[in-house]
Design a protein around this motif. Structure first.
Motif, PDB file in Angstrom:
ATOM      1  N   LYS A  42      -4.023  16.649   4.425  1.00 46.91           N
ATOM      2  CA  LYS A  42      -5.372  16.835   4.320  1.00 46.91           C
ATOM      3  C   LYS A  42      -6.045  18.665   4.318  1.00 46.91           C
ATOM      4  O   LYS A  42      -5.838  18.994   5.370  1.00 46.91           O
ATOM      5  CB  LYS A  42      -6.279  15.943   4.091  1.00 46.91           C
ATOM      6  N   ASP A  46      -5.413  17.960  -1.447  1.00 44.24           N
ATOM      7  CA  ASP A  46      -5.212  16.191  -0.547  1.00 44.24           C
ATOM      8  C   ASP A  46      -3.709  16.148  -1.044  1.00 44.24           C
ATOM      9  O   ASP A  46      -3.320  16.373  -2.073  1.00 44.24           O
ATOM     10  CB  ASP A  46      -6.016  15.428  -1.031  1.00 44.24           C
ATOM     11  N   HIS A  48      -2.397  14.023  -0.847  1.00 47.90           N
ATOM     12  CA  HIS A  48      -1.362  12.768  -2.325  1.00 47.90           C
ATOM     13  C   HIS A  48      -1.509  12.699  -3.139  1.00 47.90           C
ATOM     14  O   HIS A  48      -1.087  12.008  -3.578  1.00 47.90           O
ATOM     15  CB  HIS A  48      -3.007  11.430  -1.595  1.00 47.90           C
ATOM     16  N   GLU A  66      -4.731   7.011   2.378  1.00 45.80           N
ATOM     17  CA  GLU A  66      -5.857   6.100   1.438  1.00 45.80           C
ATOM     18  C   GLU A  66      -5.526   4.880   1.017  1.00 45.80           C
ATOM     19  O   GLU A  66      -4.524   4.332   1.731  1.00 45.80           O
ATOM     20  CB  GLU A  66      -4.843   7.738   0.110  1.00 45.80           C
ATOM     21  N   ASP A  67      -6.630   4.386   0.286  1.00 47.18           N
ATOM     22  CA  ASP A  67      -6.748   3.153  -0.352  1.00 47.18           C
ATOM     23  C   ASP A  67      -4.472   3.043  -1.160  1.00 47.18           C
ATOM     24  O   ASP A  67      -4.286   3.543  -1.455  1.00 47.18           O
ATOM     25  CB  ASP A  67      -6.762   3.104  -2.080  1.00 47.18           C
TER      26      ASP A  67
END
Length: 447
Positions: A42, A46, A48, A66-67
């Motif tokens: 991050k 980000d 991700h 993350e989720d």
């Protein structure tokens, strides 16, 4: 790198049983190759959001903070609270598993050159791996560790810092057997407050230094003496006129510097007395790890310098260009100016100096102090950037052929230099990387 998914999961506190091999790790999805672990970080963006691209490029696993439901399907997912810390933890594990001897090098100036010299020396006897380029921070160092071959016997790590505490983390990840501080200068003085603060910051390299390890420090740096007095590790000093290990400079040319340590002569393919001090560190590491003087001499003679560290090239008309534009602080700039002034060269010596960044409130005064290094050896002086304006005003009434260019006038600077230089001239360019002198060099090389 060869780690199974199961092994990585155990390191990071997960539970996966797969024997799938992970052979590479990257935090840039564009560099992913088959069987890679992707590390989304991050920052401004980000990481991700690039996991799907990493998968398309061949990633088989990813760290994930993350989720978990948002992770791409088809990847082994290691759920962690902080991907950077997990990345660092994995590097510590891999370093311990491969179990090389670890050399750590830091300093305000010279650490990259010293790293290159040290690796070349130790490669005469051992399987070595070193920090690539300037990957020397909290991301670059674990990246280096995770990219070392499993056959590595000695790992040479460059450790950089911007703030107090940075080197503590790096040293604890690297766990060096031997370490060195090349120089205490003024780099990052804006965040560390003073040279004394910088010295304390550099001493953090001992945070992970093994109890039976060794630390090499410059003999002519009084700020370090009280800081090493309480260490249990062995302390060895180096220098040109004082210290446990000393060298005598014999001859300097445009391409090389010759020096002696005791009865043995050495040659390094770079200029400068300050580089002899860097070579003393590499010599000391070589001696510590059992190399002979002849082996050390071979390594030093043939070492390859990282780009933009006192590197020679040619201008469009054949004039010589000496590039030292990766970083700059007053100590480093003074050293290279003094060395350039001493070189026996056929034509005029011309210097192009750009701002030294991150010097804090004393920046103006530190730039003005460069006047003591600008002697009659230099036929022309070009100064570039807002901070160099102070040096220009301190010199303009004392000497001729001094020119100042504001930061927005880089094109004019290039055009003026091109009109001025002759084929027999030699130019030195020195400044902080952020000033973009590399662009000036590229332009001077083109007709």
């Amino acid at each position: 790198m060869n780690l199974t998914v199961k092994e990585i999961a155990e390191v990071l506190g997960g539970s996966q049983d797969s024997t799938q091999m992970i052979t590479n790790v990257e935090f840039d999805s564009r560099k992913i190759i088959p069987n890679s672990l992707f590390v989304p970080l991050k920052g401004t963006l980000d990481g991700h959001q690039f996991a799907e691209q990493a998968k398309e490029n061949g990633a088989v696993a990813t760290l994930w903070s993350e989720d978990i439901s948002k992770a791409p399907e088809g990847l082994f997912v290691f759920s962690v609270s902080d991907t950077k810390k997990a990345f660092q933890k994995l590097a510590s594990y891999y370093r311990k598993r491969v179990a090389p001897k670890v050399v750590a090098i830091t300093g305000s100036n010279g650490k990259t050159t010293t790293k290159d010299m040290t690796e070349a020396v130790l490669a005469q006897k051992y399987q070595t791996y070193k920090t690539q380029g300037n990957y020397n921070n909290d991301l670059g160092l674990p990246y280096t560790i995770l990219h070392m071959p499993e056959t590595t016997e000695v790992l040479v790590l460059e450790m950089g810092m911007d703030h107090a505490g940075d080197l503590t983390l790096l040293s604890q990840i690297g766990k060096p057997d031997a370490a060195a501080i090349t120089l205490i200068g003024e780099a990052h003085i804006e965040s560390l407050g003073s040279r004394s603060g910088i010295a304390k910051g550099k001493m953090e390299i001992t945070a992970g230094l093994k109890k039976d390890g060794i630390l090499f420090i410059p003999a002519d740096e009084p700020l370090l003496q009280p800081l090493v007095s309480s260490l249990s590790q062995k302390i060895v000093t180096f220098g040109l006129t004082e210290g446990t290990v000393q060298a005598k400079v014999l001859k300097t040319t445009k391409e090389s510097t010759e020096f002696a340590i005791g009865e043995q002569n050495f040659l390094i393919p770079v200029i400068g007395r300050y580089n002899v001090k860097n070579a003393l560190v590499a010599y000391s590491f070589g001696h510590y790890f059992g190399l002979s003087d002849d082996e050390i001499a071979t390594g030093l003679k043939n070492f390859q310098l990282t780009k933009d560290r006192t590197q020679w090239s040619k201008a469009f008309n054949g004039a010589d260009i000496l590039s030292d534009v990766y970083n700059a602080n007053p100590t480093a700039m003074g050293l290279v100016l003094d060395s350039f002034a001493e070189l026996p060269l056929p034509g005029r010596k011309i210097i192009v100096l750009a701002d030294m960044l991150e010097l804090g409130n004393d920046s103006r005064q530190m730039h003005m102090q460069m006047a003591q290094h600008i002697t009659d050896a230099f036929a022309e002086v070009y100064l570039f950037g807002p901070e160099m304006n102070a040096l220009y005003h301190s010199l303009k009434d004392k000497r001729d052929h001094i020119y100042y260019f504001a930061h927005e006038n880089k094109k004019e600077l290039i055009e003026t230099i091109k009109k001025d230089i002759q084929p027999q001239d030699s130019l030195l360019l020195k400044g902080s990387n952020g000033m973009g002198l590399a662009e000036v060099i590229t332009a001077l090389q083109k007709k």
